[in-house]
Design an enzyme around this catalytic site. Structure first.
Site, PDB file in Angstrom:
ATOM      1  N   TYR A 157       0.841  -1.206   0.000  1.00 52.09           N
ATOM      2  CA  TYR A 157       0.000   0.000   0.000  1.00 52.09           C
ATOM      3  C   TYR A 157       0.878   1.259   0.000  1.00 52.09           C
ATOM      4  O   TYR A 157       0.657   2.196  -0.783  1.00 52.09           O
ATOM      5  CB  TYR A 157      -0.903  -0.033   1.241  1.00 52.09           C
ATOM      6  CG  TYR A 157      -1.934   1.060   1.315  1.00 52.09           C
ATOM      7  CD1 TYR A 157      -3.119   0.985   0.589  1.00 52.09           C
ATOM      8  CD2 TYR A 157      -1.736   2.172   2.137  1.00 52.09           C
ATOM      9  CE1 TYR A 157      -4.081   1.993   0.671  1.00 52.09           C
ATOM     10  CE2 TYR A 157      -2.682   3.178   2.224  1.00 52.09           C
ATOM     11  CZ  TYR A 157      -3.856   3.084   1.490  1.00 52.09           C
ATOM     12  OH  TYR A 157      -4.805   4.091   1.578  1.00 52.09           O
ATOM     13  N   LYS A 161       1.130   4.168  -2.890  1.00 52.59           N
ATOM     14  CA  LYS A 161       0.760   5.557  -2.598  1.00 52.59           C
ATOM     15  C   LYS A 161       1.951   6.499  -2.761  1.00 52.59           C
ATOM     16  O   LYS A 161       1.790   7.647  -3.195  1.00 52.59           O
ATOM     17  CB  LYS A 161       0.168   5.652  -1.185  1.00 52.59           C
ATOM     18  CG  LYS A 161      -1.162   4.892  -1.023  1.00 52.59           C
ATOM     19  CD  LYS A 161      -2.234   5.438  -1.940  1.00 52.59           C
ATOM     20  CE  LYS A 161      -3.611   4.878  -1.680  1.00 52.59           C
ATOM     21  NZ  LYS A 161      -4.636   5.403  -2.582  1.00 52.59           N
TER      22      LYS A 161
END
Ligand code: NAP
Length: 249
Positions: A157, A161
Site C-alpha cells: 500500500y 501511494k
C-alpha cells in the site's frame, strides 16, 4: 465567496462508498456534472447517481474496474460522450491488502499496485488527450500519508501511494504547458469501510499520532479536492496536500 464548478465535468473513480462518494457529492453540489465508477456496489452507485442528479447536474454511474486499461478508456469515453466533456479527474479508487512482508503473497502485492497505482495511469492516460485539446484540466490523485511515512504491514500500500506522489509530480511537469494542473491529496486516518475493521488498540495508537486527536471524515478530504478542482487553486500544481489532522507533519 462561493466555489462554483458550473460548466465543468468531473470523473471520480471508486465513488460508490467512502471518500469517493463524498468527493462526487461535493463536486456535484458545486455544480459540476459528475461521472463516477464503482467495482461491484451497483445498488449504492445507482442511489448515488440519483442523489447527484437531485443537485440539478448530470450524473453517470459506470461499472469499471480501475485496474483495467480498457475499462478506464471506456469510462472516460462515456463521460465525454454522455456528460459533454472532462475537466476534473479524481483518481480515488483504492484497496488495501495488508500483511508483513514475509507473509505477503505476490498476489497481494500485484493487486494493490494494479488497483492503486496502475489505475491512476489508466485514467490519466485516457483523460490527458481531451484535456490537452481543451487546454484545461485538473487531475487529483488520492494518495495517503502512508505513502509519505511508510507503515509496518503495508509495504504494498505504501509503495503504491508513494508511487502516486511521484506520478503526480511528473504529470504536473509534463502537462503544465497545456494548463492541466496535477495534484495529490494525502488523507490520514479517515472513517470509512476501509478503516472500520481496525481493532480498538490500533485506533488508539493512531489517535495518539494525530495532533488533532481524532479521525477525519470523508467530507474533510472532499473539501480539499473541491478546493484543488476550483479556480481558487489556479496556481497550484505538483502539490501533495495532507488532510490528516497533522499526523504526518
Ligand atoms: P472504501 O471505503 O473501501 O471505498 C473504496 C471505493 O473504491 C468503493 O467505492 C469501491 O467500489 C471502489 N473501488 C475499489 N477498487 C476499485 C476498482 N478496482 N475499480 C473501481 N472502483 C474500485 O475506501 P476509502 O476509505 O473511501 O478510500 C478511498 C481512497 O482513499 C483510496 O484510494 C484509499 O487508499 C485512500 N485513503 C483512504 C484512507 C482512509 O483512512 N480511509 C486514508 C488514506 C487514503 P465498490 O463499492 O464497488 O467496491
Amino acid at each position: 465567496m462561493q466555489i462554483t464548478l458550473s460548466g465543468k465535468t468531473a470523473l471520480v473513480t471508486g465513488a460508490s462508498r467512502g471518500i469517493g462518494r463524498a468527493i462526487a457529492t461535493r463536486l456535484a453540489q458545486a455544480g459540476a456534472n459528475v461521472g463516477f465508477t464503482y467495482k461491484s456496489s451497483e445498488d449504492k452507485a445507482l442511489a448515488l447517481q440519483k442523489e447527484l442528479e437531485s443537485f440539478g447536474v448530470k450524473a453517470l454511474a459506470m461499472k469499471a474496474d480501475a485496474s483495467s486499461f480498457s475499462e478506464a478508456q471506456a469510462a472516460v469515453d462515456a463521460t465525454l460522450s454522455q456528460l459533454g466533456g472532462l475537466h476534473i479527474l479524481v483518481n480515488n479508487a483504492g484497496i488495501a491488502r495488508d500483511g508483513l512482508l514475509v507473509r505477503m503473497s505476490e498476489a497481494q502485492w500485484d493487486e494493490v499496485i494494479a488497483n492503486n497505482l496502475k489505475s491512476a495511469f489508466n485514467y490519466a492516460k485516457a483523460a490527458a488527450r481531451p484535456m490537452m485539446q481543451q487546454r484545461d484540466g485538473r487531475i487529483i490523485n488520492i494518495t495517503s500519508v502512508i505513502g509519505l511515512m511508510g507503515n509496518a504491514g503495508q509495504a504494498n500500500y505504501a509503495a503504491s501511494k508513494a508511487g502516486l506522489i511521484g506520478f503526480t509530480k511528473s504529470l504536473a511537469k509534463e502537462l503544465a504547458s497545456r494548463n492541466i494542473l496535477v495534484n495529490a491529496v494525502a488523507p490520514g486516518w479517515i472513517e470509512t469501510d476501509m478503516t472500520e475493521g481496525l481493532n480498538d488498540e490500533l485506533k488508539k495508537q493512531m489517535e495518539a499520532l494525530i495532533p488533532l486527536k481524532r479521525s477525519g471524515k470523508a467530507e474533510d478530504v472532499a473539501d480539499a479536492v473541491l478546493f484543488l478542482s476550483s479556480s481558487l487553486a489556479n496556481y497550484i500544481t505538483g502539490e501533495c496536500l495532507r488532510v490528516d489532522g497533522g499526523m504526518a507533519m
